[in-house]
Design a protein around this motif. Structure first.
Motif: not given
Lengths: 348, 516
Positions: B236-259
């Motif tokens: 459970v801990l490793s799944a949690l760590i993975f989920l949190l890491a993934e979420r953090w990574f996703r927030q860091r790599s946000r970018f927007y395409q101009t429409t």
């Protein structure tokens, strides 16, 4: 109006849900109340090896038998967790260790059945008769006749020696046979020798670790492994399907002063909290009777325990080899330490 | 704004929500407690004998399946979006079909195909390669679907700019296209990895030691649950760590395409040779992941039916499956409603917390959830132990997150004005919910119900561990017969599960269909 309509549907469907819930409730409760002519058997023995015997009992007595098939350990855990609410009337397993374990946990009912005591010799019963052995099975060596000569090996411990590297097929760590076998070896030779044997066995088996004994026999028949450790009846099962297979079995540790063959029994006990004790005892009597034992053992080419009941003629004569002198009842207390040894040696 | 009616805090719902969230978290807390209160020596034994191996096995499997699904998913998505060839639209949805195959069904088909007696004994199925193959074939549609959706919304101007600046095609792909697709691919891969880490069906039939399988073996093979709970906690801990890491990574790599200057890409028409190559590749992937297994199941089923497999017993298994899944899905919708409602309407800290708590099921692989409930009921409510109720609760804990994900957006779309109007006319909170809100979100809730129902139909590990006497389901039968290597006997149940899953799957796929 549309909403009102929907509201009605919802309420009627919730009414229906309530009905289903009630039905489910009565279903579980029905088993609680327990009709008098119905038994629940927790069975660690494969369904097709036990169902015909139970069907015969049903035909003879009219008592209906329900099966829950699962792993023996799992069933003992379940019995313990369910406590006095259990639906189980009987526990049948292929391994005296788990039966003895259930007895130690106070899950089985001591029996006082003269007939049964006459039909099953004392070494194959619990001290207080809370479980009764029904048939004997031996953990033997199956070998490929083209690769191995019978004189090449006498003791099971030799399978840990380097000269068998890459030639041995073994069951995985979850196997009751392996656990019971290691328990016996541990009782005879002690921890250190057993652990050395297991480490050697692991190295020799490599990737030839199987979940099913039938796969071990198959690997030996194909020559992928030269020898394998299985219960004796798997060899006959394979030969029945493939009469030309170049395999034979060998009883190990028969030399003077040797340990003797590793034996285990399949057996039955009545659950302490059974609500149908009379019917459950009748089933035990039926299974332990001469006819019952013959039927039970022959389904799987095992050895009946009753001295007057002959085993299948294809099997080695029971008086032609010795069994290890470790009392079956000890298999219960040896189980956990044996499992730890297996785990520590890295067997999976 | 409507101050008069705005915050009549719906306390009755809140009580329900807090109770539900508490109930869902209780099993996890219990497992944690048991693991932490276990004797030091057991921890020591596991550290020495099991944990390094399990970490290595689970990690390497997750990585290799991620690599495989990345290659398959991205290449397939690229072909069906950027190229045009006969039958493209059919291929587009057909490539999602493998999702209808539960892992244990695919595993059992492949243990026959690759097995020593089977037609293609290339490598043993009970090996790292075998498990990797099965899991990859089963999960690549996650990556494919998400990448395809991202490619359909892709602004081709970026690529054109790079090309105009004289960058080679390959470099454009590596430096522009792939980075822009990254969020979608990462989302797909993290789904795949979570799936691999929590899978029980494939690893148990192919006997590959991951954490999930080890937990199951400890639960079924040991007389105490100390070791099982320790392994569960780590899982459970490793799944949690993975989920949190993934979420953090996703927030860091946000970018927007101009429409403003958005342009979709042109599809390239394939010539004859191209069509043959592309179609051949798609057919191969779909054939090994769905076509061949489905055909085998069909053939075996015909044989089994001819031998009278469709007896009353079989119908009993069908009924058990439908009854349990129906009850669980219904209960989950009923339980999920207050949680989702409060989280969308009154997003107070408490309500948000309850809503998040319901997602605990995500990081509870089947055997762990089952172990937790076994402990919970045997300690606190032995009266219910061994009844169907325990199993239904296990289903709810496990699949509520999937349901909530469908229910929440449906609720989001209902304007609060309607509810406020209803309350200003004298309806209470519950009555408003019943008479106004629910009829408006019917579609989303029905979809949630169907989704959870099907997940329950397929569920294996918790059902194996918690089924009441005489309550085998289709999934359990498949597993039992397959682990005894009665391939033909297992087929009718397996086929039925696959066939039942298909319509819902197509429904889900057609949702992002409109984008095409």
């Amino acid at each position: 109006m549309n909403q009102f309509h929907f509201h009605r549907i919802l309420s009627s469907s919730s009414g229906r849900l309530l009905a289903v819930l009630l039905a489910l409730w009565t279903l579980t409760a029905a088993v609680e109340a327990g009709a008098a002519d119905r038994l629940v058997v927790y069975s660690g023995r494969a369904e097709r090896l036990i169902k015909p015997v139970l069907d015969a009992f049903q035909a003879k007595t009219g008592i209906q038998v329900d099966l829950l098939s699962s792993g023996a350990t799992e069933l003992v855990n379940r019995l313990q967790a369910e406590g006095d609410r259990t639906q189980a009337d009987l526990l049948i397993t292929n391994d005296a260790g788990s039966l003895e374990r259930a007895r130690e946990l106070g899950l089985l009912l001591p029996l006082d059945l003269k007939e049964v005591e006459r039909g099953v010799p004392a070494p194959f019963r619990a001290v207080d008769n809370s479980w009764i052995g029904l048939s004997g099975r031996f953990w033997i060596l199956v070998y490929n006749r083209r690769q191995v000569k019978p004189g090449e090996i006498t003791s099971i411990l030799e399978l840990g020696d380097p000269n068998w590297k890459g030639k041995v097929a073994i069951p995985n760590a979850g196997s009751e046979y392996l656990q019971a076998g290691v328990s016996v070896i541990k009782a005879v030779y002690g921890d250190e020798r057993t652990e050395r044997f297991l480490q050697g066995l692991k190295a020799n088996a490599g990737t030839s670790v199987f979940g099913k004994s039938s796969q071990i026999v198959e690997a030996v028949a194909k020559g992928e492994a030269a020898v394998g450790l299985v219960n004796h009846y798997y060899v006959y099962r394979h030969l029945a399907a493939h009469p030309d297979a170049p395999i034979a079995l060998l009883m190990l540790d028969q030399q003077d002063g040797g340990m003797g063959a590793i034996m285990n029994v399949a057996g039955v006990g009545v659950a302490k909290h059974s609500r149908h004790r009379a019917a459950a005892k009748r089933l035990v009597e039926f299974l332990a009777s001469q006819d019952g034992q013959k039927l039970f053992a022959d389904l799987n080419k095992e050895y009946p325990l009753h001295p007057d009941v002959a085993a299948d003629p294809a099997l080695p004569k029971r008086d032609s080899f010795r069994a290890a002198a470790v009392p079956l009842a000890k298999l219960g207390e040896l189980r956990e330490p044996a499992m730890n040894l297996i785990e520590r040696a890295g067997l999976r | 704004m409507g101050v008069a009616v705005r915050q009549s805090f719906p306390s009755s719902l809140s009580v329900i929500a807090v109770a539900v969230a508490g109930l869902i978290c209780l099993p996890v807390l219990l497992v944690t407690y048991l693991a932490l209160s276990t004797d030091r020596s057991v921890w020591g034994r596991l550290w020495i004998t099991r944990i390094p191996e399990l970490l290595a096995n689970t990690g390497s499997l997750a990585l290799s399946v991620a690599a495989g699904t990345f290659l398959l998913g991205v290449s397939l998505a690229w072909l069906v979006v950027r190229y045009d060839f006969p039958g493209r639209r059919t291929w587009e949805w057909a490539l999602a079909l493998p999702l209808a195959m539960p892992t244990y069904v695919l595993a059992y088909v492949y243990s026959y195909l690759l097995g020593s007696g089977g037609p293609f004994p290339l490598f043993p199925p009970h090996s790292f390669a075998g498990v990797t193959l099965v899991m990859t074939l089963d999960t690549f549609p996650f990556v494919y679907l998400l990448t395809r959706a991202a490619l359909l919304n892709f602004n081709v101007s970026f690529e054109e700019v790079a090309r105009v600046c004289g960058t080679s095609r390959v470099r454009v792909w590596l430096r522009v296209t792939l980075p822009l697709l990254r969020p979608a691919i990462v989302a797909g891969l993290s789904l795949v990895i979570l799936y691999v880490v929590s899978d029980f069906g494939a690893v148990s039939l192919l006997r590959y030691q991951t954490f999930t399988y080890a937990v199951y073996q400890q639960v079924t093979g040991r007389y105490d649950h100390a070791a099982a709970s320790i392994l569960s906690l780590l899982l459970v801990l490793s799944a949690l760590i993975f989920l949190l890491a993934e979420r953090w990574f996703r927030q860091r790599s946000r970018f927007y395409q101009t429409t403003g200057r958005y342009r979709a890409s042109q599809r390239k028409r394939c010539r004859l040779l191209g069509t043959i190559l592309v179609t051949g590749y798609l057919a191969l992937v779909l054939g090994v992941s769905f076509g061949a297994p489905a055909w085998l199941l069909l053939r075996w089923s015909v044989g089994a039916v001819a031998e009278g497999a469709l007896d009353s017993r079989f119908l009993g298994f069908v009924w058990n499956s439908v009854l349990l899944s129906g009850l669980a899905a219904t209960a989950a919708v009923v339980i999920g409603t207050p949680l989702a409602y409060l989280a969308t309407r009154w997003p107070s800290r408490l309500n948000q917390l309850c809503f998040q708590a319901a997602y605990v099921g995500y990081v509870l692989p089947g055997p762990v959830g089952a172990l937790a409930l076994l402990l919970l009921f045997s300690h606190l409510a032995p009266f219910w132990y061994g009844t169907a109720l325990v199993l239904i609760i296990a289903y709810i804990v496990h699949f509520l997150p999937a349901g909530l994900q469908t229910m929440e957006p449906a609720l989001q779309q209902v304007t609060p004005n309607l509810e406020e109007a209803s309350r200003s006319l004298g309806f209470g909170t519950l009555r408003t919910l019943w008479r106004v809100t629910l009829p408006l979100v019917r579609g989303g809730f029905v979809a949630a119900w169907v989704l959870m129902f099907l997940q329950c139909m397929k569920e294996l590990p918790a059902t194996l561990l918690l089924r009441p006497v005489g309550f085998d389901t289709l999934a359990v039968r498949v597993w039992l017969e397959a682990s005894e290597e009665y391939y033909q006997l297992a087929a009718p149940s397996a086929l039925l599960i696959v066939v039942m899953t298909l319509p819902a799957l197509l429904l889900l796929v057609s949702k992002d269909w409109r984008a095409a």
